[in-house]
Motif scaffolding. Structure first.
Motif, mmCIF file in Angstrom:
data_model
loop_
_atom_site.group_PDB
_atom_site.id
_atom_site.type_symbol
_atom_site.label_atom_id
_atom_site.label_comp_id
_atom_site.label_asym_id
_atom_site.label_seq_id
_atom_site.Cartn_x
_atom_site.Cartn_y
_atom_site.Cartn_z
ATOM 1 N N ARG A 86 0.714 -1.252 -0.045
ATOM 2 C CA ARG A 86 -0.004 -0.121 -0.059
ATOM 3 C C ARG A 86 0.879 1.291 0.078
ATOM 4 O O ARG A 86 1.780 1.355 0.881
ATOM 5 C CB ARG A 86 -0.799 0.226 1.199
ATOM 6 C CG ARG A 86 -0.181 -0.146 2.560
ATOM 7 C CD ARG A 86 -1.306 -0.016 3.806
ATOM 8 N NE ARG A 86 -0.575 0.113 4.841
ATOM 9 C CZ ARG A 86 -0.955 -0.241 6.264
ATOM 10 N NH1 ARG A 86 -2.264 -0.596 6.461
ATOM 11 N NH2 ARG A 86 -0.491 -0.205 7.173
ATOM 12 N N PRO A 87 0.454 2.171 -1.008
ATOM 13 C CA PRO A 87 1.132 3.419 -0.935
ATOM 14 C C PRO A 87 0.604 4.487 -0.210
ATOM 15 O O PRO A 87 1.414 5.584 0.045
ATOM 16 C CB PRO A 87 1.165 3.841 -2.546
ATOM 17 C CG PRO A 87 -0.070 3.157 -2.882
ATOM 18 C CD PRO A 87 -0.341 1.949 -2.089
ATOM 19 N N GLU A 88 -0.577 4.347 0.288
ATOM 20 C CA GLU A 88 -1.415 5.175 1.064
ATOM 21 C C GLU A 88 -2.352 4.437 1.813
ATOM 22 O O GLU A 88 -2.689 3.389 1.586
ATOM 23 C CB GLU A 88 -1.980 6.540 0.065
ATOM 24 C CG GLU A 88 -2.535 5.878 -0.686
ATOM 25 C CD GLU A 88 -4.135 6.092 -0.531
ATOM 26 O OE1 GLU A 88 -4.798 6.864 -0.183
ATOM 27 O OE2 GLU A 88 -4.819 4.669 -0.579
ATOM 28 N N GLY A 89 -3.195 5.123 2.748
ATOM 29 C CA GLY A 89 -3.940 4.172 3.560
ATOM 30 C C GLY A 89 -5.249 4.282 3.307
ATOM 31 O O GLY A 89 -6.192 3.342 3.480
ATOM 32 N N THR A 90 -5.866 5.333 2.395
ATOM 33 C CA THR A 90 -7.339 5.493 2.168
ATOM 34 C C THR A 90 -8.062 4.370 1.544
ATOM 35 O O THR A 90 -9.105 3.687 1.581
ATOM 36 C CB THR A 90 -7.516 6.949 1.420
ATOM 37 O OG1 THR A 90 -6.936 7.789 2.269
ATOM 38 C CG2 THR A 90 -9.009 7.028 1.419
ATOM 39 N N ALA A 91 -7.157 3.775 0.304
ATOM 40 C CA ALA A 91 -7.860 3.165 -0.613
ATOM 41 C C ALA A 91 -8.330 1.803 0.125
ATOM 42 O O ALA A 91 -9.186 1.269 0.060
ATOM 43 C CB ALA A 91 -6.982 2.781 -1.871
ATOM 44 N N GLY A 92 -7.400 1.032 0.975
ATOM 45 C CA GLY A 92 -7.464 -0.021 1.622
ATOM 46 C C GLY A 92 -8.656 0.014 2.741
ATOM 47 O O GLY A 92 -9.403 -0.662 3.056
ATOM 48 N N VAL A 93 -8.544 1.244 3.406
ATOM 49 C CA VAL A 93 -9.672 1.459 4.376
ATOM 50 C C VAL A 93 -11.010 1.457 3.670
ATOM 51 O O VAL A 93 -11.976 0.988 4.197
ATOM 52 C CB VAL A 93 -9.340 2.710 5.327
ATOM 53 C CG1 VAL A 93 -10.591 2.964 6.025
ATOM 54 C CG2 VAL A 93 -8.160 2.540 6.117
ATOM 55 N N ILE A 94 -10.991 2.294 2.422
ATOM 56 C CA ILE A 94 -12.521 2.186 1.930
ATOM 57 C C ILE A 94 -12.671 0.818 1.417
ATOM 58 O O ILE A 94 -14.046 0.606 1.447
ATOM 59 C CB ILE A 94 -12.218 3.266 0.801
ATOM 60 C CG1 ILE A 94 -11.913 4.671 1.094
ATOM 61 C CG2 ILE A 94 -13.538 3.138 -0.318
ATOM 62 C CD1 ILE A 94 -12.967 5.099 2.170
ATOM 63 N N ARG A 95 -11.677 0.080 0.944
ATOM 64 C CA ARG A 95 -12.053 -1.468 0.581
ATOM 65 C C ARG A 95 -12.640 -2.168 1.756
ATOM 66 O O ARG A 95 -13.684 -2.931 1.775
ATOM 67 C CB ARG A 95 -10.696 -2.039 -0.059
ATOM 68 C CG ARG A 95 -11.259 -3.550 -0.608
ATOM 69 C CD ARG A 95 -10.112 -4.506 -0.536
ATOM 70 N NE ARG A 95 -9.169 -4.398 0.787
ATOM 71 C CZ ARG A 95 -9.571 -4.832 2.018
ATOM 72 N NH1 ARG A 95 -10.868 -5.488 2.055
ATOM 73 N NH2 ARG A 95 -8.961 -4.907 3.071
ATOM 74 N N ALA A 96 -12.097 -2.013 3.083
ATOM 75 C CA ALA A 96 -12.338 -2.743 4.121
ATOM 76 C C ALA A 96 -13.890 -2.102 4.443
ATOM 77 O O ALA A 96 -14.811 -3.040 4.865
ATOM 78 C CB ALA A 96 -11.638 -2.405 5.358
ATOM 79 N N VAL A 97 -14.189 -0.938 4.419
ATOM 80 C CA VAL A 97 -15.355 -0.443 4.813
ATOM 81 C C VAL A 97 -16.475 -1.009 3.813
ATOM 82 O O VAL A 97 -17.563 -1.560 4.271
ATOM 83 C CB VAL A 97 -15.443 1.238 4.874
ATOM 84 C CG1 VAL A 97 -16.857 1.686 4.728
ATOM 85 C CG2 VAL A 97 -14.724 1.552 6.126
ATOM 86 N N ALA A 98 -16.039 -0.810 2.612
ATOM 87 C CA ALA A 98 -17.196 -1.435 1.570
ATOM 88 C C ALA A 98 -17.225 -3.030 1.809
ATOM 89 O O ALA A 98 -18.430 -3.274 1.613
ATOM 90 C CB ALA A 98 -16.518 -1.066 0.105
ATOM 91 N N ASP A 99 -16.286 -3.667 2.189
ATOM 92 C CA ASP A 99 -16.346 -5.179 2.510
ATOM 93 C C ASP A 99 -17.367 -5.369 3.683
ATOM 94 O O ASP A 99 -18.226 -6.435 3.599
ATOM 95 C CB ASP A 99 -15.132 -5.741 2.710
ATOM 96 C CG ASP A 99 -14.993 -7.443 2.651
ATOM 97 O OD1 ASP A 99 -15.759 -8.029 1.706
ATOM 98 O OD2 ASP A 99 -14.806 -7.893 3.780
ATOM 99 N N ARG A 100 -17.242 -4.823 4.657
ATOM 100 C CA ARG A 100 -18.392 -4.787 5.781
ATOM 101 C C ARG A 100 -19.614 -4.445 5.604
ATOM 102 O O ARG A 100 -20.646 -4.934 5.884
ATOM 103 C CB ARG A 100 -17.739 -3.755 6.912
ATOM 104 C CG ARG A 100 -18.377 -4.188 8.253
ATOM 105 C CD ARG A 100 -17.856 -3.293 8.933
ATOM 106 N NE ARG A 100 -17.042 -4.045 10.224
ATOM 107 C CZ ARG A 100 -17.186 -3.658 11.514
ATOM 108 N NH1 ARG A 100 -17.677 -2.540 11.694
ATOM 109 N NH2 ARG A 100 -16.378 -4.332 12.260
ATOM 110 N N GLY A 101 -19.564 -3.429 4.616
ATOM 111 C CA GLY A 101 -20.983 -2.908 4.189
ATOM 112 C C GLY A 101 -21.466 -1.686 4.750
ATOM 113 O O GLY A 101 -21.333 -1.856 6.407
#
Length: 426
Positions: free
Chosen positions: A81-96
């Motif tokens: 990861r080059p930054e944190g936002t994308a992964g966090v957004i993915r995680a939020v989306a995954d949880r729904g």
RNA sequence: GUGGCUGUAGCUCAGUUGGUUAGAGCGUCUGGUUGUGGCCCAGAAGGUCGCCGGUUCAAUUCCGGUCAGUCACCCCA
């Protein structure tokens, strides 16, 4: 020097006492962000490459030349990861997220970019960031910036300057770009090579070129926000009014442009004079991200601060790192017979007197050498035993500060130390 | 990815206008009489002079390359 043991370029080993500064920073971040109702999240350090390409934008410098991308055994393209936002957004989306539900989270951890290291720039660096996902409120932006400001105050990083601007919505950009092109084209021959290239590749970037001649030209560029739609202007005005109302000290920076494509509306940055050329302490803004396979974009607001830079900025303010002693109690064993009893005594102390750091010497060296080690460890109390003490069933207790010592019956030792705890280890 | 500066003991740095055994301070270890630290004194250990190649009778010293560090650009935290 010995290249075999040195960490790779742009990475470094972190030892105490620096580690203690990091822990302090993380503790302060948790405390502050919890106060705002944010919860900590930890996401993976690598993701599928598309997560970043889609979020940050495939034209961005980060994606084009800075990512650590590799193929795993299954043939998938993965990226550190080059930054944190994308992964966090993915995680939020995954949880729904339920309709209207928000996620307010914070995180910290290592990020990776394959850049040439410089002051305040590493290939593995660390960010502390927050994301408030699932809202489209300008007041959220204001609170986010206020929270960042609060955090900086809390950790003793004063003297930062908050700059904010609006990038508008995607539908605002064609007219802004057109206006910029109209303005810059006649001036282009007098500008630097980079800017002449940017005229066609990345015209917004011409606004924050550091070349003096270019800056002069850019200073006369049209006001971007005024070219945007009514709703965009109203959104930005609300953010500014809210910050005013909260007493947050900021300035509008019409030429602030940020490098990731996902930003919309509010963007902001905090610079600090103690940092050198890479003077951004933290940056962030409102974003709209479409994840691979998702139907709808996710909108949120967030920021990330560079932890190395926070520590650098704080150090530039004269803040000293406080060295902590390795041990409170040193156990010295003279002669082979005393070593195992010393090991057992150390365990007993740790179990009985919680919170005290106990370091035992098993080297069998001379008393002089072991005392030197005890002194160096910062221990306030040395517990010495050799054949004599073992025979008499006592422990020789030496106060390393006053140099007073006395024999204490082994059976009374715990109580003896406990009685003196506050004076010895204050 | 591009450019400037730097690279001698664990650390901070001297030094050799190219010439036998490369130095200091700090740190480390040992000792200054039997089992006592911090101060002081003495001694010791520790260096392929970043690496490779070239010039030379001779290179740590000159040249080239390379690696690493650092700063700056690009860009970003």
């Amino acid at each position: 020097m010995s290249s075999a043991t040195e960490p790779l370029p742009g990475t470094s080993d972190c030892w105490e006492p620096e580690v203690l500064d990091w822990i302090e920073l993380e503790t302060a971040a948790r405390e502050i962000f919890h106060r705002y109702g944010y919860a900590e999240v930890r996401t993976p350090i690598f993701e599928r490459t598309e997560v970043f390409v889609r979020s940050l934008g495939d034209e961005t410098d980060v994606v084009q030349k800075e990512m650590y991308t590799f193929t795993d055994r299954g043939g998938r393209s993965l990226t550190l990861r080059p930054e944190g936002t994308a992964g966090v957004i993915r995680a939020v989306a995954d949880r729904g997220l339920e309709q209207g539900e928000e996620a307010r989270v914070f995180y910290f951890g290592p990020m990776f970019r394959g850049e040439r290291p410089a002051a305040g720039r590493r290939r593995q660096f660390h960010q502390v960031g927050v994301e408030a996902v699932g809202n489209d409120s300008p007041w959220m932006d204001a609170e986010c910036i206020a929270m960042l400001s609060h955090f900086l105050d809390q950790i003793g990083v004063t003297g930062g300057k908050i700059k904010i601007n609006s990038r508008g919505l995607p539908e605002d950009r064609p007219q802004v770009s057109a206006a910029l092109a109209e303005y810059f084209t006649p001036h282009a021959p007098g500008m630097c090579e980079d800017c002449q290239r940017r005229l066609t590749t990345n015209i917004w970037r011409m606004l924050d070129c550091k070349n003096p001649a270019c800056q002069e030209v850019a200073a006369g560029a049209p006001d971007l926000v005024s070219l945007m739609g009514d709703d965009t202007r109203a959104f930005f005005a609300r953010v500014c009014q809210s910050l005013d109302s909260l007493g947050v000290d900021y300035e509008v920076a019409p030429r602030l442009v940020r490098g990731l494509d996902y930003y919309i509306h509010t963007v902001f940055e905090i610079t600090h004079p103690g940092l050198g050329a890479q003077d951004a302490l933290a940056g962030g803004g409102r974003y709209r991200i479409v994840l691979p396979g998702a139907k709808k974009p996710v909108e949120g607001i967030g920021f990330a601060a560079g932890m190395e830079r926070l520590l650098l900025a704080r150090a530039s303010l004269g803040r000293q790192t406080t060295a902590v002693a390795e041990a409170d109690i040193a156990i010295i064993s003279l002669g082979e017979n005393a070593i195992l009893p010393g090991l057992r005594l150390a365990q007993e102390l740790r179990a009985t007197l919680s919170g005290l750091r106990v370091k035992a010497d098993f080297t069998g060296r001379s008393l002089k050498a072991q005392m030197r080690g005890a002194n160096r460890s910062g221990a306030r109390l040395a517990l010495i035993r050799g054949d004599n003490e073992l025979a008499e069933n006592v422990v020789l207790c030496r106060d390393m500060t006053t140099s007073e010592q006395q024999s204490v019956p082994a059976a009374d030792l715990m109580a003896w130390i406990d009685e003196r705890r506050t004076t010895l280890f204050a």
